[in-house]
Design a protein around this motif. Structure first.
Motif, PDB file in Angstrom:
ATOM      1  N   VAL A  64     -48.841  -9.941  10.646  1.00 52.47           N
ATOM      2  CA  VAL A  64     -49.358  -8.914  11.714  1.00 52.47           C
ATOM      3  C   VAL A  64     -49.222  -7.484  11.167  1.00 52.47           C
ATOM      4  O   VAL A  64     -48.228  -7.170  10.608  1.00 52.47           O
ATOM      5  CB  VAL A  64     -48.685  -9.293  12.998  1.00 52.47           C
ATOM      6  CG1 VAL A  64     -49.071  -8.168  14.180  1.00 52.47           C
ATOM      7  CG2 VAL A  64     -49.061 -10.432  13.562  1.00 52.47           C
ATOM      8  N   GLU A  65     -50.157  -6.517  11.317  1.00 56.87           N
ATOM      9  CA  GLU A  65     -50.223  -5.269  10.877  1.00 56.87           C
ATOM     10  C   GLU A  65     -50.819  -4.639  11.734  1.00 56.87           C
ATOM     11  O   GLU A  65     -52.099  -4.757  11.942  1.00 56.87           O
ATOM     12  CB  GLU A  65     -50.357  -5.180   9.305  1.00 56.87           C
ATOM     13  CG  GLU A  65     -50.702  -3.896   8.645  1.00 56.87           C
ATOM     14  CD  GLU A  65     -49.310  -2.786   9.108  1.00 56.87           C
ATOM     15  OE1 GLU A  65     -48.407  -3.188   8.759  1.00 56.87           O
ATOM     16  OE2 GLU A  65     -49.624  -1.477   9.545  1.00 56.87           O
ATOM     17  N   VAL A  66     -50.430  -3.424  12.376  1.00 59.10           N
ATOM     18  CA  VAL A  66     -51.500  -2.340  13.234  1.00 59.10           C
ATOM     19  C   VAL A  66     -52.539  -1.685  12.769  1.00 59.10           C
ATOM     20  O   VAL A  66     -53.416  -1.560  13.129  1.00 59.10           O
ATOM     21  CB  VAL A  66     -50.354  -1.822  14.354  1.00 59.10           C
ATOM     22  CG1 VAL A  66     -49.940  -0.702  13.559  1.00 59.10           C
ATOM     23  CG2 VAL A  66     -51.021  -1.690  15.479  1.00 59.10           C
ATOM     24  N   HIS A 122     -56.119  -0.090   7.729  1.00 62.00           N
ATOM     25  CA  HIS A 122     -56.022   0.043   6.250  1.00 62.00           C
ATOM     26  C   HIS A 122     -54.940  -0.865   5.739  1.00 62.00           C
ATOM     27  O   HIS A 122     -55.058  -1.613   4.648  1.00 62.00           O
ATOM     28  CB  HIS A 122     -55.787   1.521   6.018  1.00 62.00           C
ATOM     29  CG  HIS A 122     -55.468   1.875   4.662  1.00 62.00           C
ATOM     30  ND1 HIS A 122     -56.200   1.557   3.567  1.00 62.00           N
ATOM     31  CD2 HIS A 122     -54.238   2.108   4.049  1.00 62.00           C
ATOM     32  CE1 HIS A 122     -55.766   1.687   2.525  1.00 62.00           C
ATOM     33  NE2 HIS A 122     -54.546   2.272   2.752  1.00 62.00           N
ATOM     34  N   ARG A 123     -53.651  -0.959   6.254  1.00 58.68           N
ATOM     35  CA  ARG A 123     -52.631  -1.612   5.704  1.00 58.68           C
ATOM     36  C   ARG A 123     -52.795  -3.394   6.083  1.00 58.68           C
ATOM     37  O   ARG A 123     -52.341  -4.006   5.154  1.00 58.68           O
ATOM     38  CB  ARG A 123     -51.453  -1.418   6.202  1.00 58.68           C
ATOM     39  CG  ARG A 123     -50.946   0.285   5.845  1.00 58.68           C
ATOM     40  CD  ARG A 123     -49.737   0.967   6.635  1.00 58.68           C
ATOM     41  NE  ARG A 123     -48.481   0.558   6.121  1.00 58.68           N
ATOM     42  CZ  ARG A 123     -47.885   0.722   4.964  1.00 58.68           C
ATOM     43  NH1 ARG A 123     -48.177   1.522   4.304  1.00 58.68           N
ATOM     44  NH2 ARG A 123     -46.533   0.248   4.559  1.00 58.68           N
ATOM     45  N   ALA A 124     -53.507  -3.399   6.870  1.00 58.09           N
ATOM     46  CA  ALA A 124     -53.680  -4.898   7.024  1.00 58.09           C
ATOM     47  C   ALA A 124     -54.654  -5.400   6.009  1.00 58.09           C
ATOM     48  O   ALA A 124     -54.411  -6.423   5.460  1.00 58.09           O
ATOM     49  CB  ALA A 124     -54.543  -5.141   8.532  1.00 58.09           C
ATOM     50  N   ASP A 182     -51.291  -5.173  17.329  1.00 63.80           N
ATOM     51  CA  ASP A 182     -49.998  -4.591  17.693  1.00 63.80           C
ATOM     52  C   ASP A 182     -48.912  -5.482  17.728  1.00 63.80           C
ATOM     53  O   ASP A 182     -48.972  -6.393  18.833  1.00 63.80           O
ATOM     54  CB  ASP A 182     -50.149  -3.791  18.930  1.00 63.80           C
ATOM     55  CG  ASP A 182     -49.060  -2.804  19.079  1.00 63.80           C
ATOM     56  OD1 ASP A 182     -47.933  -3.168  18.781  1.00 63.80           O
ATOM     57  OD2 ASP A 182     -49.347  -1.687  19.677  1.00 63.80           O
ATOM     58  N   GLY A 183     -47.923  -5.725  16.982  1.00 60.81           N
ATOM     59  CA  GLY A 183     -46.837  -6.762  17.090  1.00 60.81           C
ATOM     60  C   GLY A 183     -46.174  -6.429  18.325  1.00 60.81           C
ATOM     61  O   GLY A 183     -45.541  -7.549  18.829  1.00 60.81           O
ATOM     62  N   ARG A 184     -46.010  -5.483  19.076  1.00 63.35           N
ATOM     63  CA  ARG A 184     -45.533  -5.355  20.408  1.00 63.35           C
ATOM     64  C   ARG A 184     -45.939  -6.094  21.230  1.00 63.35           C
ATOM     65  O   ARG A 184     -45.345  -6.421  22.340  1.00 63.35           O
ATOM     66  CB  ARG A 184     -45.531  -3.812  20.871  1.00 63.35           C
ATOM     67  CG  ARG A 184     -44.441  -2.749  20.024  1.00 63.35           C
ATOM     68  CD  ARG A 184     -44.716  -1.481  20.377  1.00 63.35           C
ATOM     69  NE  ARG A 184     -46.192  -0.996  19.989  1.00 63.35           N
ATOM     70  CZ  ARG A 184     -46.468   0.332  20.311  1.00 63.35           C
ATOM     71  NH1 ARG A 184     -45.645   1.048  20.714  1.00 63.35           N
ATOM     72  NH2 ARG A 184     -47.811   0.698  19.811  1.00 63.35           N
ATOM     73  N   VAL A 231     -38.868  -8.949  11.241  1.00 67.30           N
ATOM     74  CA  VAL A 231     -39.238  -7.496  11.888  1.00 67.30           C
ATOM     75  C   VAL A 231     -38.893  -6.534  10.907  1.00 67.30           C
ATOM     76  O   VAL A 231     -37.708  -6.328  10.754  1.00 67.30           O
ATOM     77  CB  VAL A 231     -38.712  -7.272  13.330  1.00 67.30           C
ATOM     78  CG1 VAL A 231     -39.316  -6.026  13.899  1.00 67.30           C
ATOM     79  CG2 VAL A 231     -38.930  -8.293  14.166  1.00 67.30           C
ATOM     80  N   ASP A 232     -39.779  -6.213   9.978  1.00 68.77           N
ATOM     81  CA  ASP A 232     -39.357  -5.148   8.932  1.00 68.77           C
ATOM     82  C   ASP A 232     -39.833  -3.845   9.397  1.00 68.77           C
ATOM     83  O   ASP A 232     -41.090  -3.425   9.182  1.00 68.77           O
ATOM     84  CB  ASP A 232     -40.102  -5.490   7.698  1.00 68.77           C
ATOM     85  CG  ASP A 232     -39.556  -4.560   6.402  1.00 68.77           C
ATOM     86  OD1 ASP A 232     -38.598  -3.905   6.546  1.00 68.77           O
ATOM     87  OD2 ASP A 232     -40.253  -4.688   5.442  1.00 68.77           O
ATOM     88  N   ALA A 233     -39.167  -3.422  10.379  1.00 69.24           N
ATOM     89  CA  ALA A 233     -39.464  -2.325  11.279  1.00 69.24           C
ATOM     90  C   ALA A 233     -39.995  -0.982  10.524  1.00 69.24           C
ATOM     91  O   ALA A 233     -39.282  -0.699   9.524  1.00 69.24           O
ATOM     92  CB  ALA A 233     -38.389  -2.100  12.504  1.00 69.24           C
TER      93      ALA A 233
HETATM   94  C1  LIG Z   1     -41.573  -1.063   6.830  1.00 68.97           C
HETATM   95  S1  LIG Z   1     -43.128  -1.349   6.891  1.00 68.97           S
HETATM   96  C2  LIG Z   1     -43.350  -3.052   6.387  1.00 68.97           C
HETATM   97  C3  LIG Z   1     -43.168  -3.463   5.012  1.00 68.97           C
HETATM   98  C4  LIG Z   1     -43.441  -4.864   4.688  1.00 68.97           C
HETATM   99  N1  LIG Z   1     -42.690  -5.724   5.327  1.00 68.97           N
HETATM  100  C5  LIG Z   1     -43.373  -4.880   3.080  1.00 68.97           C
HETATM  101  O1  LIG Z   1     -42.471  -5.668   2.614  1.00 68.97           O
HETATM  102  O2  LIG Z   1     -44.424  -4.593   2.296  1.00 68.97           O
HETATM  103  C6  LIG Z   1     -43.375  -1.267   8.305  1.00 68.97           C
HETATM  104  C7  LIG Z   1     -45.062  -1.725   8.957  1.00 68.97           C
HETATM  105  O3  LIG Z   1     -44.963  -1.862  10.110  1.00 68.97           O
HETATM  106  C8  LIG Z   1     -46.413  -1.262  10.727  1.00 68.97           C
HETATM  107  N2  LIG Z   1     -46.314  -1.223  12.097  1.00 68.97           N
HETATM  108  C9  LIG Z   1     -45.903  -0.068  12.836  1.00 68.97           C
HETATM  109  N3  LIG Z   1     -46.025  -0.157  14.055  1.00 68.97           N
HETATM  110  C10 LIG Z   1     -46.589  -1.668  14.146  1.00 68.97           C
HETATM  111  C11 LIG Z   1     -46.902  -2.412  15.511  1.00 68.97           C
HETATM  112  N4  LIG Z   1     -46.733  -1.827  16.302  1.00 68.97           N
HETATM  113  N5  LIG Z   1     -47.120  -3.509  15.048  1.00 68.97           N
HETATM  114  C12 LIG Z   1     -47.494  -4.220  13.846  1.00 68.97           C
HETATM  115  N6  LIG Z   1     -46.873  -3.326  12.757  1.00 68.97           N
HETATM  116  C13 LIG Z   1     -46.576  -1.993  12.971  1.00 68.97           C
HETATM  117  C14 LIG Z   1     -46.450  -0.143   9.710  1.00 68.97           C
HETATM  118  O4  LIG Z   1     -48.045   0.368   9.557  1.00 68.97           O
HETATM  119  C15 LIG Z   1     -45.806  -0.510   8.368  1.00 68.97           C
HETATM  120  O5  LIG Z   1     -46.834  -1.069   7.503  1.00 68.97           O
END
Ligand SMILES: C[S@@+](CC[C@H](N)C(=O)[O-])C[C@H]1O[C@@H](n2cnc3c(N)ncnc32)[C@H](O)[C@@H]1O
Length: 539
Positions: free
Chosen positions: A366-368, A371-373, A400-402, A417-419
């Motif tokens: 999951v990615e919010v 672009h990053r998704a 949104d992971g929340r 949760v890699d926050a």
């Molecule tokens: C620290 S990075 C994760 C790095 C990733 N785990 C890796 O190893 O490549 C945190 C990610 O959480 C995403 N993010 C921020 N808020 C979020 C949300 N509410 N739900 C899901 N993803 C979220 C950010 O856009 C970012 O890409």
């Protein structure tokens, strides 16, 4: 800026390149983007003696008059300057650099020189700014930002890369003339002369405030004062240091932050192997990660497994975290579904997904950010095909992971949760991050970090596990988040994560702290300062 010249001398032959450029060969180039860097293809003596020759003792002044200096910008310097301007406009150095190198047609040693010049200058900006303010006799606010960037690059060549004085001065004045006009060239020439009058140690004595506190360490090691204070508190708060040892630990950590990290690759299980990477690249197996190799040199993009998405560039700490979560004990009967709640750009999902498939499970990433998704989709494309072939599924969701915990309660066996965090543990890798981050970012991220962890706790099935990770050791983003969220619930417990961290030979990784949390450190483990907490949902 290295403590001695050999620090910069690298696995890729960059020192030889710098030394060659330092020889002062002033072949005129065809302007910023024209021609090739001076000295290219010329065989000049290089190596330690030569590098040291420019390093020890007082520097010789360049006798060249400003009017006789080059008026062109040499491509490697211009590329580094372009990087600094991009960063000033908000770009990320590591994302910006490859395009800049391509645009300037730099490769091999030239690319390595431009990279070290750009990244090193950004890392050491705080120290160089103190030097430049002193040498210019005026506050930085009275120096044009473009000229200031040129001077920072000049200072790094003189004090951090040991380029010969006349070459550094000539090229810096040439660059200033191109980007800011002849008037700037005269000013830059004068400042470079002043900078070249002292060596590194003498500049330290001149500009580092006495006392050894956060201000002093901040200038000496080129970190903002608030970051020094936060890292000190982190060393103490994670039990890495005591009041008696914290000063030495802090200095070691700050020094490690300024060492460019070695490049590590991860072999995604089932798609590649350490043996394949060692055979295909100039690499040796990682001592720390069972899935990793360390590159001695060369371009990771040239490795077929990396190009094909079967392997990737990844810090060893991140590899260990994904392996730890996959290893944690889960109650029998937990769903064969794993979740990465903050997946972008997909580094850990690549390992976690491969381990899930090996274990007969699916992965949802999951990615919010859309672009990053998209980056996650690209990262996981090869893994997805591999999983399909085995009847498993890799799914990428833009969401949104929340909200996931409420949408899919108790649906997953393992959740990562890699926050989103300040990234204070990855300062080696992201040279501009220390200057861009603000103390207020810590508080601003806190609600999001807590909400994501709470959602993960809802999404995990009874007997399942959640790994909460950050690439920051900041106490407020790590221990405080986990203890705050966990204390509000009766259905979860924190588990000691340390036993899940073993090195490539299967031995316990030392220096993880007093538990139950794991904190890795650049100066201890050679990894980013990653934090990991393991939480289990009670059955
Ligand atoms: C620290 S990075 C994760 C790095 C990733 N785990 C890796 O190893 O490549 C945190 C990610 O959480 C995403 N993010 C921020 N808020 C979020 C949300 N509410 N739900 C899901 N993803 C979220 C950010 O856009 C970012 O890409």
């Amino acid at each position: 800026m290295p403590r001695d010249a050999s620090r910069w001398r690298p696995r890729t032959g960059r020192a030889a390149s710098a030394s060659r450029r330092g020889s002062g060969s002033m072949a005129e180039q065809g302007g910023p983007s024209g021609g090739r860097p001076e000295g290219r293809g010329r065989q000049r003596p290089s190596g330690p003696d030569r590098a040291r020759g420019g390093a020890r003792g007082p520097r010789r002044r360049s006798a060249t008059a400003p009017s006789a200096r080059t008026r062109r910008a040499e491509p490697t310097r211009f590329a580094a300057y372009t990087l600094l301007r991009g960063v000033a406009d908000g770009a990320y150095a590591n994302l910006e650099l490859p395009a800049i190198l391509r645009r300037h047609r730099l490769d091999g040693r030239d690319a390595a020189f431009a990279t070290e010049l750009g990244f090193g200058t950004i890392r050491w900006q705080g120290f160089y700014d103190a030097v430049i303010a002193d040498a210019a006799g005026r506050p930085l606010t009275r120096i044009d930002p473009q000229v200031l960037d040129v001077l920072r690059l000049g200072a790094h060549q003189l004090l951090g890369m040991r380029v010969a004085t006349h070459a550094a001065a000539d090229q810096t004045v040439g660059l200033a003339t191109v980007v800011a006009g002849a008037g700037a060239g005269g000013f830059v020439n004068a400042v470079m002369r002043r900078v070249s009058e002292r060596d590194l140690e003498q500049w330290r004595e001149a500009v580092v405030p006495p006392g050894g506190g956060a201000v002093s360490l901040g200038v000496r090691h080129s970190h903002p004062e608030w970051v020094v204070t936060a890292l000190r508190a982190s060393l103490l708060g994670h039990g890495r240091a005591t009041a008696a040892t914290v000063d030495a630990e802090l200095e070691a950590l700050l020094e490690a932050d300024n060492d460019p990290p070695r490049v590590h690759l991860v072999a995604r299980p089932g798609l590649s192997s350490v043996a394949e990477l060692v055979a295909a690249a100039d690499a040796e197996p990682s001592a720390l990660s069972p899935l990793g190799v360390v590159l001695r040199g060369g371009d990771p993009g040239a490795v077929a497994a990396v190009r094909e998405g079967r392997a990737a560039v990844q810090d060893e700490g991140s590899q260990l975290l994904a392996v730890a979560l996959a290893r944690a004990e889960v109650a029998p009967g937990a769903p064969a579904r794993w979740l990465d709640l903050c997946a972008g750009p997909g580094g850990k999902a690549g390992v976690l997904g491969a381990l899930a498939v090996e274990a007969g499970a699916d992965l949802t990433a999951v990615e919010v950010s859309p672009h990053r998704a998209e980056l996650v989709r690209r990262t996981l494309a090869a893994l997805g095909r591999h999983a399909d072939g085995l009847g498993r599924r890799i799914e990428v969701r833009t969401a949104d992971g929340r909200e996931l915990g409420e949408d899919e309660p108790e649906a997953y066996a393992r959740v990562l949760v890699d926050a989103p965090c300040t990234g204070l543990g990855a300062l080696r890798r992201r040279p501009e991050a220390r200057w861009r981050r603000q103390p207020s970012d810590v508080a601003a991220l806190a609600p999001l970090q807590r909400a994501l962890l709470a959602s993960a706790l809802d999404a995990v099935a009874p007997g399942g596990v959640i790994g909460y990770a950050t690439c920051s050791p900041h106490i407020a983003e790590t221990r405080f988040v986990v203890s705050d969220v966990v204390k509000r619930r009766r259905d979860v417990e924190v588990v000691d994560a340390r036993e899940l961290f073993t090195d490539a030979a299967g031995r316990p990784v030392p220096g993880l702290g007093d538990g139950p949390y794991v904190q890795l450190w650049p100066h201890v483990h050679g990894t980013d300062a990653m934090f990991f907490a393991l939480v289990r949902k009670l059955t």
